[in-house]
Design an enzyme around this catalytic site. Structure first.
Site, PDB file in Angstrom:
ATOM      1  N   SER A 110       0.839  -1.190   0.000  1.00 21.77           N
ATOM      2  CA  SER A 110       0.000   0.000   0.000  1.00 21.77           C
ATOM      3  C   SER A 110       0.881   1.249   0.000  1.00 21.77           C
ATOM      4  CB  SER A 110      -0.946  -0.043   1.205  1.00 21.77           C
ATOM      5  OG  SER A 110      -1.996   0.863   1.062  1.00 21.77           O
ATOM      6  N   ASP A 119      -8.430  -6.916  -4.805  1.00 20.04           N
ATOM      7  CA  ASP A 119      -8.042  -5.591  -4.317  1.00 20.04           C
ATOM      8  C   ASP A 119      -8.563  -4.534  -5.277  1.00 20.04           C
ATOM      9  OD1 ASP A 119      -6.825  -3.295  -3.392  1.00 20.04           O
ATOM     10  OD2 ASP A 119      -4.791  -4.103  -3.366  1.00 20.04           O
ATOM     11  N   HIS A 148      -7.816  -5.610  -0.318  1.00 19.75           N
ATOM     12  CA  HIS A 148      -6.525  -4.942  -0.193  1.00 19.75           C
ATOM     13  C   HIS A 148      -5.743  -5.434   1.019  1.00 19.75           C
ATOM     14  CE1 HIS A 148      -3.533  -1.826  -0.653  1.00 19.75           C
ATOM     15  NE2 HIS A 148      -3.796  -1.319   0.541  1.00 19.75           N
TER      16      HIS A 148
END
Length: 387
Positions: A160, A326, A359
């Site tokens: 991320s 995701d 995610h």
């Protein structure tokens, strides 16, 4: 009707770990043109640095992460955020590698951020703290790596926002990075992601206790707004399948709906809980600053609009990883990075992992992720002659 609780302002506890202090005459030059100094960088290390300092792995944390990657968190008492990945015998094996993780500039776990005292006023910075970027975060990390006497990191890894930092390291300091593992990330923040961040920021600034960012000085805390920001963001970290599997339409501690606005559904109760516990460990102004840093990240824009220019002539070995469910950082964004690396003949591998966890899959028990990470690092270690 129940609501999110008001959270009183709490003094920052003394944190375990190490801190690196830079005096006012050694400020951190920021992308905005401002300079931050003096400043402190808080970090943790795991494992031992070998004699030639060739086994160091820097782990970069995500938006709400911190330096406590592989140990019990001192504020929450919960396991480190990547304990499944980092530790003895794990994919990032601390019996073999020296692992470093620092709290980002602008954070609230020991590294200088908006909740710290501004030496010019002897009051908390609040919105007087300079705006930061992912580039600034990495520039501060470089100071740490230099302090440790490490000429080249064996690897830099993160997911991320951590993946954005990995890309920044590889683009700006390729000679300092032997291998790069950007996971579930993108080379720029999308309009959709900027929009979600803006919703969270507006929730914070709309809280009457935000007080224009001066809540610390006034002894209050915009806990309601920060909790709502966390709730909204947390939805983006999951997939529809994960939410359905966890909660469906199940009711929370009741047989029938109440025909009111209490948390009738388990998913509502879960999100309120996530918001409430987040307020206990995170600073509202840090949330504003760090989300804005992610919004500003655009690696191609910094290199004439062509992403491949960011990696021209790189010798770094890359492994990019994405997850099928995701939707916050979809596989298409990882493929864009792979195509840019291919265009400049970089050494790159790419894996899309089948997962319905969304995610957050990079933080969870994903055997294929563990296998990919372990295999890539072992291959790099063999290529480099690292024993």
């Amino acid at each position: 009707m129940s609501s999110l609780p008001t959270q009183p302002l709490r003094a920052r506890p003394a944190l375990p770990g190490e801190q690196l202090h830079f005096a006012a005459d050694r400020p951190l030059a920021l992308d905005s043109g401002a300079a931050l100094g003096p400043f402190t960088l808080a970090y943790q290390t795991y494992g031992a640095l070998n004699a030639d300092k060739s086994n160091a792995i820097l782990i970069c944390h995500a938006l709400t992460g911190d330096q406590f990657v592989a140990e019990t968190h001192p504020m929450t008492g919960r396991p480190g955020w990547w304990e499944s990945m980092v530790g003895p015998g794990k994919p990032i094996d601390t019996d073999r590698y020296f692992v470093i993780c620092s709290n980002v500039v602008g954070g609230c776990m020991g590294t200088t951020g908006p909740s710290d005292l501004n030496p010019a006023t002897d009051k908390p910075y609040g919105l007087g703290f300079p705006v930061i970027t992912v580039g600034d975060m990495v520039r501060a990390q470089l100071r740490l790596i230099d302090h440790l006497g490490i000429d080249q990191l064996f690897a830099v890894a993160g997911g991320s926002m951590g993946g954005m930092q990995v890309l920044e390291w590889a683009a700006k300091y390729p000679e300092r990075v032997f291998a790069a593992l950007p996971i579930a990330c993108a080379a720029r923040h999308s309009a959709q992601n900027i929009a979600f961040h803006e919703v969270g920021r507006q929730a914070i600034v709309a809280d009457p206790d935000w007080r224009g960012g001066d809540y610390a000085l006034q002894g209050v805390n915009p806990g309601r707004g920060l909790a709502v920001a966390r709730m909204a963001a947390h939805i983006t970290y999951l997939s529809e399948a994960a939410l359905h599997r966890k909660f469906g339409r199940n009711l929370q501690d009741r047989a029938n709906v109440t025909y009111g606005f209490d948390a009738d559904f388990q998913v509502e109760s879960y999100l309120r809980h996530q918001g409430s516990i987040f307020v206990d460990r995170f600073d509202a102004n840090s949330y504003l600053y760090i989300t804005r840093a992610m919004d500003y990240f655009d690696l191609a824009a910094e290199h004439g609009g062509l992403l491949s220019n960011a990696f021209k002539d790189t010798k770094t070995r890359f492994c990019l990883i994405s997850f099928t469910s995701d939707w916050l950082f979809p596989t298409s964004e990882s493929r864009e990075i792979v195509h840019a690396l291919n265009a400049c003949a970089a050494n790159v591998s790419f894996v899309e992992i089948e997962s319905d966890k969304g995610h957050d899959a990079f933080l969870l028990e994903e055997p294929e992720l563990f296998a990919v990470m372990r295999g890539f690092l072992e291959g790099c270690a063999e290529h480099r002659g690292l024993r």
